[in-house]
Write a protein that holds these residues in place. Structure first.
Motif, PDB file in Angstrom:
ATOM      1  N   THR A  98       2.685   3.516  -1.499  1.00 33.42           N
ATOM      2  CA  THR A  98       3.358   2.790  -3.858  1.00 33.42           C
ATOM      3  C   THR A  98       2.201   2.789  -4.279  1.00 33.42           C
ATOM      4  OG1 THR A  98       1.598   0.609  -2.205  1.00 33.42           O
ATOM      5  CG2 THR A  98       4.056   1.640  -1.698  1.00 33.42           C
TER       6      THR A  98
ATOM      7  N   ASP B  86       0.517   0.347  -6.163  1.00 33.26           N
ATOM      8  CA  ASP B  86       0.215  -1.626  -6.273  1.00 33.26           C
ATOM      9  C   ASP B  86      -1.567  -1.065  -6.287  1.00 33.26           C
ATOM     10  OD1 ASP B  86       2.376  -1.658  -5.728  1.00 33.26           O
ATOM     11  OD2 ASP B  86       2.937  -2.878  -3.670  1.00 33.26           O
TER      12      ASP B  86
ATOM     13  N   GLU C 159      -2.680   0.053 -10.089  1.00 33.91           N
ATOM     14  CA  GLU C 159      -2.517  -0.705 -11.443  1.00 33.91           C
ATOM     15  C   GLU C 159      -3.578  -0.358 -12.240  1.00 33.91           C
ATOM     16  OE1 GLU C 159      -1.018  -4.034 -10.129  1.00 33.91           O
ATOM     17  OE2 GLU C 159       0.665  -3.230 -10.023  1.00 33.91           O
TER      18      GLU C 159
ATOM     19  N   GLU D 273       5.461   2.161   2.104  1.00 37.97           N
ATOM     20  CA  GLU D 273       6.492   0.825   1.819  1.00 37.97           C
ATOM     21  C   GLU D 273       7.432   1.876   2.539  1.00 37.97           C
ATOM     22  OE1 GLU D 273       7.487  -0.345  -1.924  1.00 37.97           O
ATOM     23  OE2 GLU D 273       8.500   0.850  -2.485  1.00 37.97           O
TER      24      GLU D 273
END
Ligand code: FUB
Ligand code: ZN
Length: 671
Positions: free
Chosen positions: A623, A625, A628, A641
């Motif tokens: 991922t 995440d 960012e 994930e």
């Protein structure tokens, strides 16, 4: 290296007119040849497709014939587009006669005849552009290559229609070539810069019985790579004019002229040149019962398929000069793997199987045909891949980069358009790969639904095959013969990827996987001889053979020496390699990891890609995440994930719009 035995008589192919293919998997491609490819390519040859690269091919013939003005346009070997088109037409006519198509072909042949010079010479580039320079640049001029394709087409047309006009045209040309080239003083001691004429001359010899053609093929093969290199010497002459600047600083390996062919042990140089040459070597080995030459073929084959071939049957891994590189150098996102090279590999493998009765060659042929060759053509028959990568990130295939040769979508045509007509002639002649025969045994190589009739042990034999190889793996073969006919035999290829199988003859077991794994995979278990399961003494008028090949989807790993694939998995089912596409799995496919020990779920999807078996399985995706903030590098934990993945057969990738594609997936090992 395994010992190869030279059989005295090689197995014969069955004439195409005696085979009718009605296979769910293959027909959607094969029917394209007559319905789409041949008409489309005819329009292309006449420059009538808007937006596609101009071919100029027919116009060049008109100019050479003195029927139009203008200069030659296109590649030096542009004439081969018409030759390969005619060869495909010949196969189509042999299978299903068509007066209009035959008339169009006859008209084209007449035009070619009018473009032929008085002395038999036939080549529009040299006739129009450089008539004084014939045979002065064998390295780049492609005269002998072009002649070879013309000869192949003419032999095919003669065999299909019985008409001799085209055959006479190429015989006149071949006779001129026999005068020009050869060992005598005053003859040219050169050989083709791009092999092809050698195998064509052998075909011409077989069609006409004229020995001089086979002798010249042998001369070309024997002469290559001996003494001072012909091409390097040729460059020094006043008459030499460079055609391809990229050939400057010529590496003789490029044209396999670095060594006499019998001394070559590794597949080198331009892949298409190499495999076309190996085909002729195999033909000559059989024709002249030349064990040394066959041994060289075996050594080159092994090097190629054990160390230099992609899982898809692609060969020639370098984007520069379309060539082989070193053992195990098989990059996935910048490779070449030209469609023509896989076609040549299939042609070579077929010959080796015919000569040696060894089915393992057909394992490779099948791999090339079901994967790279089919990937070369869109499912509507109107666009093509020349280059066949195993991993594509479309945005990254930019001009003036190391990936500029990778086209993320199939092209409607090419400036150098060798591949599309080569696909057409291959699809149209699929029957030649499916079955072989000797006096009394029918060899089944490819499991493709078809009806066939052939004389075995003196009696007409009807064969009906229903195959679902790419889905359930079930095959049914019915043989019908005259009551009281002499006994005949069947040899069934047991594909290398089949771990379990059973064969029943009229309900009784005739062979199964009760044999030890090693013996069976070496193709030598009892009942199996070099990968063929022989069933002898078939006497009944009606015989039914039921075959159950167990073809579950399976993960495959590469030898760790293949650096690009180390720690990765590929997915296969039967002969088909599978891939992930962005449209099913999202982008950034290299961020996906999969583990091998899991259930693979297969499903036949009637509505997808003309009907395909898809495979779905679990995967993990890195991922973004934690990234960012846009950092490029940081000490961060990898976060995954769960994701569900869906794979489709590699050959049909990019039929649903552009997007990423990936064959080799990173393996997730349990910790
Ligand atoms: O040189 C003729 C053909 O064009 C080759 O076989 C292909 O590789 C392409 O370069
Ligand atoms: Zn090509």
């Amino acid at each position: 290296m395994k010992e190869i035995k030279l059989e005295k008589d090689s197995l014969k192919t069955i004439p195409l007119r005696q085979i009718r293919i009605h296979d769910r998997f293959w027909n959607r491609y094969i029917r394209l040849v007559k319905d789409v490819l041949i008409p489309y390519q005819w329009e292309i040859l006449n420059d009538r497709i808007e937006g596609a690269e101009m071919s100029h091919c027919i116009q060049n013939y008109r100019i050479a014939a003195g029927e139009a003005d203008g200069d030659f346009e296109g590649a030096v070997f542009q004439d081969t587009d018409a030759a390969k088109w005619l060869e495909a037409v010949a196969y189509v006519l042999e299978i299903s006669p068509d007066k209009d198509l035959e008339r169009l072909a006859d008209k084209t042949i007449k035009l070619i005849g009018r473009a032929q010079c008085e002395d038999g010479y036939l080549n529009t580039y040299f006739t129009i552009k450089a008539p004084g320079l014939r045979w002065t640049n064998l390295k780049e001029g492609h005269e002998l290559y072009t002649a070879g394709h013309m000869i192949e087409a003419a032999v095919a047309y003669y065999e299909a229609t019985g008409k001799t006009e085209f055959l006479h045209i190429v015989e006149r040309f071949a006779d001129l070539i026999c005068q020009i080239f050869g060992p005598e003083d005053g003859q040219c001691h050169g050989y083709p810069g791009h092999q092809e004429i050698e195998l064509a001359l052998i075909r011409l010899y077989r069609a006409t019985g004229k020995k001089r053609y086979a002798e010249l093929a042998k001369y070309f093969i024997d002469q290559r790579g001996t003494g001072e290199n012909y091409f390097l010497e040729e460059e020094k002459k006043d008459t030499y004019r460079q055609i391809f600047p990229e050939f400057a600083g010529y590496d003789t390996k490029y044209s396999q002229s670095h060594l006499p062919v019998r001394e070559q042990t590794t597949a080198e140089g331009h892949a298409v040149r190499a495999v076309y040459m190996y085909c002729a070597m195999a033909d000559l080995a059989q024709l002249n019962q030349d064990r040394g030459l066959l041994r060289a073929c075996g050594t080159l084959w092994e090097d190629m398929v054990r160390r230099r071939m992609y899982i898809t049957g692609g060969i020639g891994s370098s984007g520069i000069l379309e060539r082989f590189t070193t053992d195990y150098d098989l990059p996935n996102n910048c490779n070449y793997s030209e469609t023509c090279a896989s076609i040549g590999l299939a042609l070579f493998g077929r010959r080796m199987a015919q000569i040696t009765k060894d089915a393992s060659y057909m394992d490779v042929v099948e791999r090339a045909l079901y994967n790279t060759v089919l990937s070369g053509i869109a499912m509507d028959g109107k666009s093509f891949f020349y280059v066949n990568p195993l991993e594509v990130w479309p945005d990254n295939c930019m001009e003036r980069t190391s990936k500029e040769h990778i086209k993320p979508v199939r092209q409607t045509w090419f400036g150098v358009a060798c591949c599309p007509p080569n696909i057409a002639r291959t699809l149209a002649s699929m029957g030649q790969y499916m079955y072989f025969a000797d006096e009394d045994t029918l060899y089944v190589n490819l499991y493709i639904s078809s009806s066939m009739s052939f004389e075995l042990a003196g009696d007409e034999t009807e064969v009906e095959m229903e195959s679902d190889l790419t889905n359930t793996g079930r095959v049914k073969i019915r043989m019908t013969r005259r009551e009281g006919a002499e006994a005949c035999g069947l040899a069934l290829r047991i594909p290398d990827y089949v771990r379990e199988y059973s064969v029943r003859l009229d309900g009784e077991t005739a062979g199964d996987t009760a044999e030890p794994e090693e013996a069976r995979t070496a193709g030598n278990a009892p009942g199996l001889v070099k990968g063929y399961l022989y069933i002898e003494g078939i006497r009944k008028a009606e015989t039914e053979i039921e075959i159950d090949f167990h073809v579950p989807p399976r993960f495959v790993r590469a030898n760790p020496k293949v650096r690009e694939d180390a720690g990765k998995l590929a997915l296969m089912k039967g002969p088909l390699v599978y891939c992930l596409e962005e449209t099913d799995n999202g982008g950034n496919l290299p961020a996906i990891f999969v583990s091998a020990g899991q259930e693979l779920e297969e499903q036949y999807e009637e509505e997808l890609l003309g009907g395909v078996t898809t495979i779905s399985f679990k995967g993990k995706r890195l991922t973004e995440d934690a990234w960012e903030d846009g950092a490029l590098y940081a000490e961060r934990r990898a976060a995954f994930e769960d994701t569900r993945l869906k794979a489709v057969p590699y050959h049909c990738w990019n039929n649903r719009g552009p997007g990423e594609m990936l064959v080799w997936m990173k393996e997730l090992f349990p910790v």
